[in-house]
Write an enzyme that holds these catalytic residues in place. Structure first.
Site, PDB file in Angstrom:
ATOM      1  N   THR A  98      -3.262   2.737   2.795  1.00  0.00           N
ATOM      2  CA  THR A  98      -4.006   3.108   2.052  1.00  0.00           C
ATOM      3  C   THR A  98      -5.476   3.430   2.521  1.00  0.00           C
ATOM      4  O   THR A  98      -6.149   4.397   2.361  1.00  0.00           O
ATOM      5  CB  THR A  98      -4.513   2.628   0.493  1.00  0.00           C
ATOM      6  OG1 THR A  98      -4.749   1.089   0.603  1.00  0.00           O
ATOM      7  CG2 THR A  98      -3.164   2.707  -0.388  1.00  0.00           C
ATOM      8  N   THR A  99      -5.775   2.496   3.591  1.00  0.00           N
ATOM      9  CA  THR A  99      -6.822   2.745   4.537  1.00  0.00           C
ATOM     10  C   THR A  99      -6.419   3.966   5.539  1.00  0.00           C
ATOM     11  O   THR A  99      -7.528   4.778   6.007  1.00  0.00           O
ATOM     12  CB  THR A  99      -7.102   1.217   5.286  1.00  0.00           C
ATOM     13  OG1 THR A  99      -7.237   0.450   4.067  1.00  0.00           O
ATOM     14  CG2 THR A  99      -8.648   1.689   5.838  1.00  0.00           C
ATOM     15  N   ASP A 399       0.857  -5.300  -1.854  1.00  0.00           N
ATOM     16  CA  ASP A 399       1.328  -4.606  -0.859  1.00  0.00           C
ATOM     17  C   ASP A 399       2.448  -5.050   0.085  1.00  0.00           C
ATOM     18  O   ASP A 399       3.164  -4.058   0.369  1.00  0.00           O
ATOM     19  CB  ASP A 399      -0.004  -4.935   0.098  1.00  0.00           C
ATOM     20  CG  ASP A 399      -0.993  -3.693  -0.063  1.00  0.00           C
ATOM     21  OD1 ASP A 399      -1.153  -3.262  -1.252  1.00  0.00           O
ATOM     22  OD2 ASP A 399      -1.926  -3.295   0.855  1.00  0.00           O
TER      23      ASP A 399
HETATM   24  N1  LIG Z   1      -0.777  -7.779  14.389  1.00  0.00           N
HETATM   25  C1  LIG Z   1      -1.124  -6.401  14.471  1.00  0.00           C
HETATM   26  N2  LIG Z   1      -1.385  -5.905  15.658  1.00  0.00           N
HETATM   27  C2  LIG Z   1      -1.717  -4.843  15.876  1.00  0.00           C
HETATM   28  N3  LIG Z   1      -1.737  -3.923  14.774  1.00  0.00           N
HETATM   29  C3  LIG Z   1      -1.485  -4.218  13.648  1.00  0.00           C
HETATM   30  C4  LIG Z   1      -0.932  -5.763  13.389  1.00  0.00           C
HETATM   31  N4  LIG Z   1      -0.752  -5.735  11.916  1.00  0.00           N
HETATM   32  C5  LIG Z   1      -0.831  -4.529  11.516  1.00  0.00           C
HETATM   33  N5  LIG Z   1      -1.425  -3.636  12.405  1.00  0.00           N
HETATM   34  C6  LIG Z   1      -1.969  -2.245  12.288  1.00  0.00           C
HETATM   35  O1  LIG Z   1      -2.950  -2.444  11.297  1.00  0.00           O
HETATM   36  C7  LIG Z   1      -2.796  -1.051  10.500  1.00  0.00           C
HETATM   37  C8  LIG Z   1      -2.763  -1.399   8.982  1.00  0.00           C
HETATM   38  O2  LIG Z   1      -3.769  -1.948   8.891  1.00  0.00           O
HETATM   39  P1  LIG Z   1      -4.442  -2.245   7.187  1.00  0.00           P
HETATM   40  O3  LIG Z   1      -3.308  -3.092   6.674  1.00  0.00           O
HETATM   41  O4  LIG Z   1      -5.954  -2.941   7.398  1.00  0.00           O
HETATM   42  O5  LIG Z   1      -4.690  -0.986   6.647  1.00  0.00           O
HETATM   43  P2  LIG Z   1      -3.654  -0.009   5.675  1.00  0.00           P
HETATM   44  O6  LIG Z   1      -2.266  -0.519   5.727  1.00  0.00           O
HETATM   45  O7  LIG Z   1      -3.862   1.461   6.218  1.00  0.00           O
HETATM   46  O8  LIG Z   1      -4.165  -0.188   4.279  1.00  0.00           O
HETATM   47  P3  LIG Z   1      -4.148  -1.175   3.004  1.00  0.00           P
HETATM   48  O9  LIG Z   1      -3.209  -2.382   3.789  1.00  0.00           O
HETATM   49  O10 LIG Z   1      -5.386  -1.563   2.790  1.00  0.00           O
HETATM   50  O11 LIG Z   1      -3.499  -0.470   1.909  1.00  0.00           O
HETATM   51  C9  LIG Z   1      -1.432  -0.309  10.856  1.00  0.00           C
HETATM   52  O12 LIG Z   1      -1.713   0.678  11.695  1.00  0.00           O
HETATM   53  C10 LIG Z   1      -0.787  -1.399  11.781  1.00  0.00           C
HETATM   54  O13 LIG Z   1       0.158  -0.974  12.740  1.00  0.00           O
HETATM   55 MG   LIG Z   2      -1.866  -2.681   5.082  1.00  0.00          MG
END
Ligand SMILES: Nc1ncnc2c1ncn2[C@@H]1O[C@H](COP(=O)(O)OP(=O)(O)OP(=O)(O)O)[C@@H](O)[C@H]1O
Ligand SMILES: [Mg+2]
Length: 560
Positions: A98-99, A399
């Protein structure tokens, strides 16, 4: 400023073209939406920051979840609200990402505004973006790996990735198996194409730490049994769920009964006693020894006297079951809600091995285990030291559950850490060379806009975004499809070795939804205000009406 074009080259002659208004409107929409996207950018990724949100009534929320941040933010601009809706849509469709979806939309809008400045028509931009989004999804599908639901390790890895970026990330290895097991218990992996997350109930219980969070195969009520003298444990339980009240009846209308002497008073009390005793006796007669009572807003669902009788008859009582929970309770223990005492029959009761009040931290909960014909439901008992932690833990588990649901819907995984977005950018660039004219231009802009995810991940992890994105691009052009940002080591490595994987559906839906929002935003060329419902009305009077007379009549009417 309006533009007067006299003898224009278009051959249409002298026309008045108010071109500036739509352009400035679009610009202001894009600026407002970009401001919203920028506000959540810093929360992206495992090294992203959290937000502390204070509501008007003083409630505080600490979260990293994009949808929650935007939902609670007071956004006034209508275009900015579109991004809030976008994030909600992604929350419904995929649950995670969602971000990312908002950040991608912000970047696409930036790209669109540059293209608009070059004089490209908004419709051309929006159509090209739409086909670029479709192409991106094809590319992502091409690099995805199929996953089998029996491959628990792969499911766990994707749940851990989604939990890694949350406030409760240090417990990700503990919460991920809970999320995977919970989903697996409520579906039949062989045939399932979707998961109803209403079958997984998350119950918050203050006290302890998140490490004490557990998956309960059965039903948990986050309240103790009612009454102090009654049983708190019942083996071979016969459970009845009632929706009627065990309290003296009230008249349907607001009546008053005047009791003028003691004998009448005695009679009222006697009648009440007899009425309640009769109800309780019928409940006992049906063989019930655990009674669940739905909350009532009309009158007391359970009076003290009824509770006293129930305790005496050794019937365990759990009161104030929320109306919304009734369906879940019925499905879990396979019972039917009973709406009147006439239907309180043995066949409507459920059986369970044990119903027991247990101490959890500083308070008590009631657990129902060993139900005879249990439905496919599970409860997750979340523990935490404060309400803030509990709320965020619940959102994070949600999530993780959504990530597993995505894998059930579409059984494919892709690498995370910015790898898919860079791959899409490189391949779209390549593809744009086969195109001509404006479309090629728009595709290139779309490809560059996709680089916002790796660049933001790098920025949030304290790395140099330009250096990181350049190297990532090089690696991907050389064919390293899984090269991504390793935020832990601060370098670019094969991200699959780091077990950072995410469902294909999260990324494809993010790109599609973001492109759709940008498309609809580009199509807007004006914002019109209308009077709110019930607000001031414009009344047109026929010309020869004597207005002073109307004013007098209105005044008289108001004075009445
Ligand atoms: N250990 C990691 N190393 C590198 N990138 C990562 C890692 N874990 C997650 N990511 C990346 O972080 C991003 C997701 O970040 P985040 O979960 O903060 O946001 P989101 O999933 O878009 O939103 P939300 O979880 O708030 O609904 C993805 O692009 C994912 O590939
Ligand atoms: Mg996420």
């Amino acid at each position: 400023m309006p533009e007067y074009s006299i003898g224009s080259t278009s051959g249409r002659g002298d026309v008045f073209k108010d071109k500036d208004k739509p352009a400035s409107m679009r610009e202001s929409n894009i600026t407002a939406a970009k401001a919203v996207a920028d506000s959540v950018r810093t929360s992206l990724g495992p090294k992203g920051m959290d937000k502390m949100i204070q509501s008007g009534n003083g409630d505080v929320t600490i979260t990293n979840d994009g949808a929650t941040i935007l939902n609670q933010m007071k956004v006034l601009h209508p275009a900015a609200k579109m991004l809030v809706e976008l994030s909600k849509a992604q929350d419904i469709e995929a649950g995670d990402g969602t971000t990312s979806v908002v950040v991608i939309a912000g970047s696409l809008l930036d790209a669109a505004s540059n293209l608009l400045a070059k004089g490209i028509h908004p419709m051309q931009i929006s159509e090209s973006f739409q086909s670029a989004a479709l192409k991106s999804c094809e590319i992502l599908q091409g690099i995805s790996q199929p996953v089998d639901l029996s491959n628990k390790e792969a499911l766990m890895k994707s749940a851990i990735t989604s939990l890694n970026s949350k406030v409760v990330s240090q417990y990700s290895s503990l919460l991920a198996p809970i999320a995977v097991d919970a989903v697996m218990k409520v579906i039949d992996p062989a045939v399932a194409t979707n998961v109803d997350l209403n079958d997984v109930k998350i119950i918050q219980q203050l006290g302890g730490t998140i490490e004490d969070t557990e998956l309960v195969d059965g039903l948990v009520f986050s309240k103790r049994s009612a009454g102090s003298g009654g049983p708190s444990k019942s083996e071979k339980a016969k459970i009845g769920l009632i929706q009627f009240c065990l309290s003296p009846p009230k008249t349907d209308m607001d009546n008053q009964v005047v009791v003028s002497d003691y004998s009448q008073m005695d009679r009222v009390l006697r009648e009440e006693r007899a009425y309640l005793l009769n109800l309780v006796k019928q409940i006992k007669k049906a063989g019930c020894n655990v009674l669940l009572i739905q909350k009532s807003i009309l009158r007391d669902a359970l009076s003290d006297l009824a509770l006293h009788f129930l305790n005496k008859m050794k019937i365990m009582v759990i009161k104030d079951i929320e109306r919304d929970d009734v369906e879940f309770v019925c499905k879990s223990i396979n019972c039917k809600p009973i709406a009147s005492i006439d239907h309180f029959l043995p066949e409507n009761l459920a059986s369970a091995e044990l119903v027991e009040e247990v101490v959890v931290g500083t308070s008590k909960v009631v657990k129902v285990t060993g139900a005879a014909n249990p439905g496919k439901t599970v409860s997750v008992l979340v523990r935490g030291t404060s309400k803030l932690v509990l709320d965020e833990a619940e959102r994070s588990i949600h999530d993780a559950l959504c990530v597993i649901r995505c894998l059930v819907k579409e059984r494919a995984l892709i690498a995370g850490g910015g790898a898919p977005e860079i791959e899409v950018a490189c391949r779209l660039m390549e593809y744009s060379r086969t195109l001509t004219g404006v479309e090629a231009y728009c595709f290139r802009a779309f490809a560059e806009a996709m680089e916002v995810i790796p660049s933001t991940l790098a920025e949030n992890a304290g790395l140099n975004p330009i250096a990181v994105v350049t190297e990532l691009r090089n690696r991907h052009v050389q064919g390293e499809k899984a090269a991504g940002i390793n935020v832990r080591k601060g370098a670019i490595t094969n991200i699959l070795d780091e077990n950072v994987v995410q469902p294909l559906l999260v990324s494809t839906s993010a790109i599609q939804l973001a492109a759709e929002t940008v498309q609809s935003m580009l199509k807007i060329d004006d914002i019109l205000q209308v009077a709110a419902a019930g607000g001031s009305k414009v009344v047109f009077l026929p010309a020869p009406v004597n207005y002073s007379l109307v004013v007098i009549i209105v005044k008289m009417y108001l004075q009445q």
